[in-house]
Design an enzyme around this catalytic site. Sequence first.
Site, PDB file in Angstrom:
ATOM      1  N   THR A 187      14.964  42.253  60.086  1.00 49.65           N
ATOM      2  CA  THR A 187      14.989  40.809  59.955  1.00 49.65           C
ATOM      3  C   THR A 187      14.411  40.745  58.357  1.00 49.65           C
ATOM      4  O   THR A 187      13.803  41.437  57.714  1.00 49.65           O
ATOM      5  CB  THR A 187      13.732  40.171  60.642  1.00 49.65           C
ATOM      6  OG1 THR A 187      13.615  38.648  60.273  1.00 49.65           O
ATOM      7  CG2 THR A 187      12.509  40.680  60.630  1.00 49.65           C
ATOM      8  N   GLU A 332      11.046  39.016  65.968  1.00 49.67           N
ATOM      9  CA  GLU A 332       9.743  39.793  66.038  1.00 49.67           C
ATOM     10  C   GLU A 332       9.234  39.577  67.612  1.00 49.67           C
ATOM     11  O   GLU A 332       8.515  40.220  68.283  1.00 49.67           O
ATOM     12  CB  GLU A 332       8.609  39.514  65.302  1.00 49.67           C
ATOM     13  CG  GLU A 332       8.861  39.969  63.842  1.00 49.67           C
ATOM     14  CD  GLU A 332       9.429  39.206  62.880  1.00 49.67           C
ATOM     15  OE1 GLU A 332      10.232  38.285  63.172  1.00 49.67           O
ATOM     16  OE2 GLU A 332       9.312  39.467  61.493  1.00 49.67           O
ATOM     17  N   LYS A 440      16.594  29.212  55.476  1.00 47.56           N
ATOM     18  CA  LYS A 440      17.457  29.490  56.665  1.00 47.56           C
ATOM     19  C   LYS A 440      18.665  28.727  56.647  1.00 47.56           C
ATOM     20  O   LYS A 440      18.644  27.326  56.957  1.00 47.56           O
ATOM     21  CB  LYS A 440      16.786  29.298  57.970  1.00 47.56           C
ATOM     22  CG  LYS A 440      17.162  30.189  58.991  1.00 47.56           C
ATOM     23  CD  LYS A 440      16.288  30.386  60.267  1.00 47.56           C
ATOM     24  CE  LYS A 440      16.865  31.405  61.210  1.00 47.56           C
ATOM     25  NZ  LYS A 440      16.211  31.743  62.357  1.00 47.56           N
ATOM     26  N   TRP A 445      19.107  34.102  57.256  1.00 47.35           N
ATOM     27  CA  TRP A 445      18.088  33.992  56.219  1.00 47.35           C
ATOM     28  C   TRP A 445      18.556  34.220  54.684  1.00 47.35           C
ATOM     29  O   TRP A 445      19.574  34.940  54.441  1.00 47.35           O
ATOM     30  CB  TRP A 445      16.725  35.222  56.321  1.00 47.35           C
ATOM     31  CG  TRP A 445      16.069  34.717  57.577  1.00 47.35           C
ATOM     32  CD1 TRP A 445      15.899  35.734  58.660  1.00 47.35           C
ATOM     33  CD2 TRP A 445      15.104  33.619  57.888  1.00 47.35           C
ATOM     34  NE1 TRP A 445      14.855  35.063  59.497  1.00 47.35           N
ATOM     35  CE2 TRP A 445      14.596  33.807  58.970  1.00 47.35           C
ATOM     36  CE3 TRP A 445      14.940  32.676  56.950  1.00 47.35           C
ATOM     37  CZ2 TRP A 445      13.664  33.008  59.425  1.00 47.35           C
ATOM     38  CZ3 TRP A 445      13.879  31.583  57.482  1.00 47.35           C
ATOM     39  CH2 TRP A 445      13.394  31.848  58.822  1.00 47.35           C
TER      40      TRP A 445
HETATM   41  P1  AMP Z   1      14.969  34.959  63.477  1.00 50.12           P
HETATM   42  O1  AMP Z   1      13.789  35.725  63.085  1.00 50.12           O
HETATM   43  O2  AMP Z   1      15.775  35.075  62.347  1.00 50.12           O
HETATM   44  O3  AMP Z   1      15.482  34.552  64.497  1.00 50.12           O
HETATM   45  O4  AMP Z   1      14.187  33.680  62.720  1.00 50.12           O
HETATM   46  C1  AMP Z   1      12.934  33.168  63.232  1.00 50.12           C
HETATM   47  C2  AMP Z   1      12.493  31.856  62.464  1.00 50.12           C
HETATM   48  O5  AMP Z   1      13.525  30.963  62.350  1.00 50.12           O
HETATM   49  C3  AMP Z   1      11.348  31.260  62.921  1.00 50.12           C
HETATM   50  O6  AMP Z   1      10.085  31.667  62.591  1.00 50.12           O
HETATM   51  C4  AMP Z   1      11.490  29.744  62.400  1.00 50.12           C
HETATM   52  O7  AMP Z   1      11.061  29.613  60.954  1.00 50.12           O
HETATM   53  C5  AMP Z   1      13.104  29.599  62.568  1.00 50.12           C
HETATM   54  N1  AMP Z   1      13.312  28.893  63.837  1.00 50.12           N
HETATM   55  C6  AMP Z   1      13.855  29.806  64.806  1.00 50.12           C
HETATM   56  N2  AMP Z   1      13.876  28.861  65.874  1.00 50.12           N
HETATM   57  C7  AMP Z   1      13.636  27.389  65.385  1.00 50.12           C
HETATM   58  C8  AMP Z   1      13.499  26.133  65.868  1.00 50.12           C
HETATM   59  N3  AMP Z   1      14.142  25.715  67.048  1.00 50.12           N
HETATM   60  N4  AMP Z   1      13.329  25.147  64.999  1.00 50.12           N
HETATM   61  C9  AMP Z   1      12.554  25.391  63.677  1.00 50.12           C
HETATM   62  N5  AMP Z   1      12.880  26.749  63.224  1.00 50.12           N
HETATM   63  C10 AMP Z   1      13.111  27.675  64.236  1.00 50.12           C
END
Ligand code: AMP
Length: 542
Positions: A187, A332, A440, A445
């Site tokens: 990540t 994570e 994002k 990211w």
């Molecule tokens: P990732 O590890 O790339 O899956 O990203 C995880 C992060 O994406 C989380 O810590 C949030 O900051 C953001 N995220 C994931 N799902 C949502 C959601 N439904 N609404 C807002 N932010 C989200």
Amino acid sequence: MQGLMMQQPLLVASLLMHAERHHGEQEIVSCRVEGDVHRYRYRDLAQRARRMANVLASLGIAPGERVGTLAWNGYRHMELYFAVSGSGAVLHTLNPRLHIDQLSYIIEHAEDRVVFFDMTFLPLIERIAARVTSPKVFVAMTDRANMPQAFSHSSTLMCYEDLIDLHGDAFEWPLLDENSASSLCYTSGTTGNPKGVLYSHRSTVLHTYAAALPDSLNCSARDVILPVVPMFHVNAWGLPYIACMVGAKLVLPGPALDGKSLYRLIETEQVTLSAGVPTVWQGLLSHVAEQGGSFSSMRRTLIGGAPCPTAMTVEFQERYHVDVLHAWGMTELSPVGTVCSFKMHQTTLACHARYALQAKQGRSVFGIDMKIAGPDGEELPWDGHATGDLFVRGHWVTRQYFGGDDAPPLRDGWFPTGDVAKIDSDGFMQITDRSKDVIKSGGEWISSVDIENAACLHPHVAMAVCIAARHPKWDERPLLLISTRPGSTLTGDELLAFFDDKIAKWWKPDAVIFVDSVPLGATGKVLKHQLRERYANYYVSA
Ligand code: AMP
């Protein structure tokens, strides 16, 4: 006193064995990079996964060693999911959207022994092969007829189908320790190099059980599941495993993720449940609206990775009668943490109250515990108002990044998510902000710090601050604030051109704003949240 129940380890291969034995006839449909549609059944998947396990043994892949994949959602990728993890090695899914520097770093850091890739990525693989030392073998996930004429690098290039043909399907999945590693996903949050999250067989199977539940992703043998979310991004939210566990028909979209292609696939395969980030659904909804179309089979869509806008929920539900499941998770967390499904007393809420509820990221699935905490670490109440840092713990939450070169992230046994949230008295969590300094965009990211560092390499730049600003299509896009040195004539376009060889193209900020100064806190730190607030709608109103 000890319980007297059998001790069967929770293993990824057992999901496949179950699918083969109980759902062998169920179909898996894949759009191939070769351009056609491929169909086979779970029993074919299982058989070819065993052949692939023999291939891996013949390549000398030992238990615990990492095997990389750079591939879209497709049946060969599924085979690797089970062949690699099932035989005791670690499936390392690589995200092709990363910059080549990051990809090369990740491959070296994980010490991938072999990298399997879809032909789309051949040019990228050739560039990577010239940089990295660890994998000596690259396998093109195609057949002999589609193999490249030449491979510019001295590493060995092999053909997936040739390897499969060379090996029989007699293979006993080993009885592994359920705590051994099954897969690895990096990540690229916050600062510094990407960090590897190393899932175990146990965490994966427990996540699969919980994520399939009716109040989670609600999957069954009567579903046709379309994971648009890539298999290189947190295991497509666990759907490849879930589909095997419940025996659902699986539809794998390959590289074409535009609205037109997805709509055609959804209708021809009679998809009932789809899963993806809001950006993908925006493309789909625009296409369907232009066509004046409707969904004849789709009943639910899982939306996560970024906040699901209420307008999208309304459009899906009112215009197309497709229920929206808003979910939150993280790499994570394997990734599912919360899902917004109604409790009994909420089913009779008035329309506006239901939509307000669905804007929330939802309540914890069993296996994940969460809390919010204030600046001194004190736990805050679940009153729907108090806002604090979101922490989680549970069966499928990471406790340490792979490689051990980062400080353990846990605080008193809780994982700090970097999200800021409030939780209401029904346990529904709503993300209000983010404490981690990242952007994002379309579900992927972008590191604001990397962009700032790249900008500061320009001799005319005195200070650079990169923030996330809302964007109607991509959810967020980077916005760069710059102050220049005296006498500078630097323009925004010149600075953007300067980024060409420094960051991925899609990371380039959409706009550069020249400022005299930026707000600083007591310790001299840029008060980014103030800037985020000020410029939040820069792209929306532009
Ligand atoms: P990732 O590890 O790339 O899956 O990203 C995880 C992060 O994406 C989380 O810590 C949030 O900051 C953001 N995220 C994931 N799902 C949502 C959601 N439904 N609404 C807002 N932010 C989200």
